[in-house]
Design an enzyme around this catalytic site. Sequence first.
Site, short mmCIF file in Angstrom:
data_model
loop_
_atom_site.label_atom_id
_atom_site.label_comp_id
_atom_site.label_asym_id
_atom_site.label_seq_id
_atom_site.Cartn_x
_atom_site.Cartn_y
_atom_site.Cartn_z
N ASP A 20 0.84 -1.13 0.11
CA ASP A 20 -0.04 -0.07 0.77
C ASP A 20 0.98 1.35 0.20
OD1 ASP A 20 -1.99 1.27 -0.49
OD2 ASP A 20 -2.59 0.91 1.98
N GLY A 21 0.73 2.51 -0.53
CA GLY A 21 0.88 3.74 -0.55
C GLY A 21 1.70 4.33 -1.46
N ASN A 22 1.58 3.47 -2.97
CA ASN A 22 1.40 3.80 -4.40
C ASN A 22 1.05 5.24 -4.44
OD1 ASN A 22 2.65 1.55 -4.29
ND2 ASN A 22 1.34 0.86 -6.30
N GLY A 23 0.35 6.14 -4.67
CA GLY A 23 -0.81 6.92 -4.43
C GLY A 23 -0.10 8.36 -3.66
N ARG A 24 0.38 7.48 -2.50
CA ARG A 24 1.22 9.00 -1.14
C ARG A 24 2.29 9.21 -1.62
NH1 ARG A 24 -1.18 5.74 3.82
NH2 ARG A 24 -2.20 4.13 2.30
N HIS A 38 2.43 3.40 -8.88
CA HIS A 38 2.15 1.91 -9.74
C HIS A 38 3.57 1.88 -10.14
CE1 HIS A 38 -1.56 2.25 -7.81
NE2 HIS A 38 -2.50 3.03 -8.47
N GLU A 85 -12.83 -4.54 -4.67
CA GLU A 85 -12.57 -3.40 -4.07
C GLU A 85 -12.27 -2.22 -4.92
OE1 GLU A 85 -12.08 -5.38 -1.74
OE2 GLU A 85 -14.53 -5.81 -1.41
N TRP A 100 -11.75 -1.94 -7.93
CA TRP A 100 -12.16 -1.81 -9.31
C TRP A 100 -12.72 0.03 -8.55
CZ3 TRP A 100 -11.76 -4.07 -13.16
CH2 TRP A 100 -10.60 -5.02 -13.61
N LEU A 135 10.99 -20.40 -4.42
CA LEU A 135 10.02 -19.98 -3.53
C LEU A 135 8.36 -19.91 -4.14
CD1 LEU A 135 8.96 -17.59 -2.01
CD2 LEU A 135 9.71 -16.01 -3.44
N ARG A 165 -5.34 -1.76 9.46
CA ARG A 165 -6.74 -2.50 8.35
C ARG A 165 -5.67 -3.82 7.88
NH1 ARG A 165 -7.70 2.35 6.41
NH2 ARG A 165 -7.01 3.00 4.15
N SER A 175 -8.05 -4.51 5.19
CA SER A 175 -8.58 -4.31 3.73
C SER A 175 -8.93 -5.22 3.29
CB SER A 175 -7.40 -3.20 2.78
OG SER A 175 -7.35 -2.13 3.56
C1 IPE Z 1 -5.63 -2.57 -0.22
O1 IPE Z 1 -5.13 -1.94 -0.57
C2 IPE Z 1 -5.41 -3.62 -1.84
C3 IPE Z 1 -3.97 -4.10 -1.94
C4 IPE Z 1 -3.13 -3.49 -1.49
C5 IPE Z 1 -3.92 -3.95 -3.26
P1 IPE Z 1 -6.10 -0.14 -0.55
O2 IPE Z 1 -6.09 0.36 -0.76
O3 IPE Z 1 -7.12 -1.03 -1.81
O4 IPE Z 1 -6.78 -0.53 0.63
P2 IPE Z 1 -7.83 0.45 1.26
O5 IPE Z 1 -8.86 1.50 0.47
O6 IPE Z 1 -6.76 2.03 1.79
O7 IPE Z 1 -8.85 0.12 2.94
C1 IPE Z 2 -1.55 0.14 -3.40
O1 IPE Z 2 -1.65 1.57 -3.31
C2 IPE Z 2 -1.38 -0.15 -5.14
C3 IPE Z 2 -2.73 -0.66 -5.18
C4 IPE Z 2 -4.52 -0.50 -4.56
C5 IPE Z 2 -3.27 -1.10 -6.17
P1 IPE Z 2 -2.80 2.89 -3.29
O2 IPE Z 2 -3.28 2.87 -4.77
O3 IPE Z 2 -3.54 1.72 -2.66
O4 IPE Z 2 -2.03 3.91 -2.60
P2 IPE Z 2 -2.69 4.75 -1.65
O5 IPE Z 2 -3.11 3.85 -0.87
O6 IPE Z 2 -3.57 5.35 -2.11
O7 IPE Z 2 -1.62 5.21 -1.18
MG MG Z 3 -4.13 2.47 -0.42
#
Ligand code: IPE
Ligand code: IPE
Ligand code: MG
Length: 238
Positions: free
Chosen positions: A19-23, A36, A66, A68, A130, A191, A193
């Site tokens: 998680d956290g690619n967007g941030r 990403h 989710e 999608w 692996l 969490r 998720s």
């Molecule tokens: C969980 O991350 C799903 C994946 C890493 C693929 P999300 O970013 O979708 O989860 P929420 O929305 O923060 O719970």
């Molecule tokens: C996780 O990073 C990648 C996927 C859920 C596919 P996010 O895209 O959820 O990044 P944040 O949580 O918005 O930083």
């Molecule tokens: Mg996320």
Amino acid sequence: MLAQIDRERLPRHIAIIMDGNGRWALKRKLPRIYGHRAGMRAVRQGVEACHRLGVSYLTLYAFSIENWKRPPAEVKLLMTLLREYLKKEMEEMQRENIHLGVIGRIHELPGAVRKDLQNALARTRSNTGLHLTLALNYGSRAELADAFSKLAMQMRKNGKMEIDEKAISRSLYTQDLPDPDLLIRTSGEMRLSNFLLWQAAYAELWVTETLWPDFRRRDLYQAVLDYQKRERRYGGLG
Ligand code: IPE
Ligand code: IPE
Ligand code: MG
């Protein structure tokens, strides 16, 4: 750090919520898709770290059911990146003897993605190193619903049948995988998720503030070191 890890007490199965690619992208005033893309490098680091350590199973949460809900352009890019990943990493997977698997509602993925996946699964089928499992279009509740439907169908066919924990585990997408011992989540969120709810009943949780694209081999080693300091009790007295 690697030297401090006790190879006799490795987690057999590590699962990661990447998680956290967007941030990561936002911090750099870049569109989310750059995050990403950068996240792909971190996937390589995680896989390599497990390979070097000799961990048997690694499961990566790559796309949730989710997810999608996100803008179509972002979803499309994630699918493209997945296909790129499979193409780019195939040589490395073969060299490192990695066996690829998938969990999730794979039949709902776009045809081109399914085709590349099937091809990658077939090519790595006989590899014995692996076990790398990608969770794609995965949701734990959907998985449980699918498992219960399967069991209900078997019950109708066979008449009476006992539904115990083993029968449920055997009906999940993860039927061939042991339960995760260590569950890692990056970027600080506390969490699950909708990831491996049933399977992670006694997993040790390890959350880092590090955003997924910044995740490196040493982060995985740190998680394993911390894991080795934990006392797993499974409800008993240890
Ligand atoms: C969980 O991350 C799903 C994946 C890493 C693929 P999300 O970013 O979708 O989860 P929420 O929305 O923060 O719970
Ligand atoms: C996780 O990073 C990648 C996927 C859920 C596919 P996010 O895209 O959820 O990044 P944040 O949580 O918005 O930083
Ligand atoms: Mg996320």
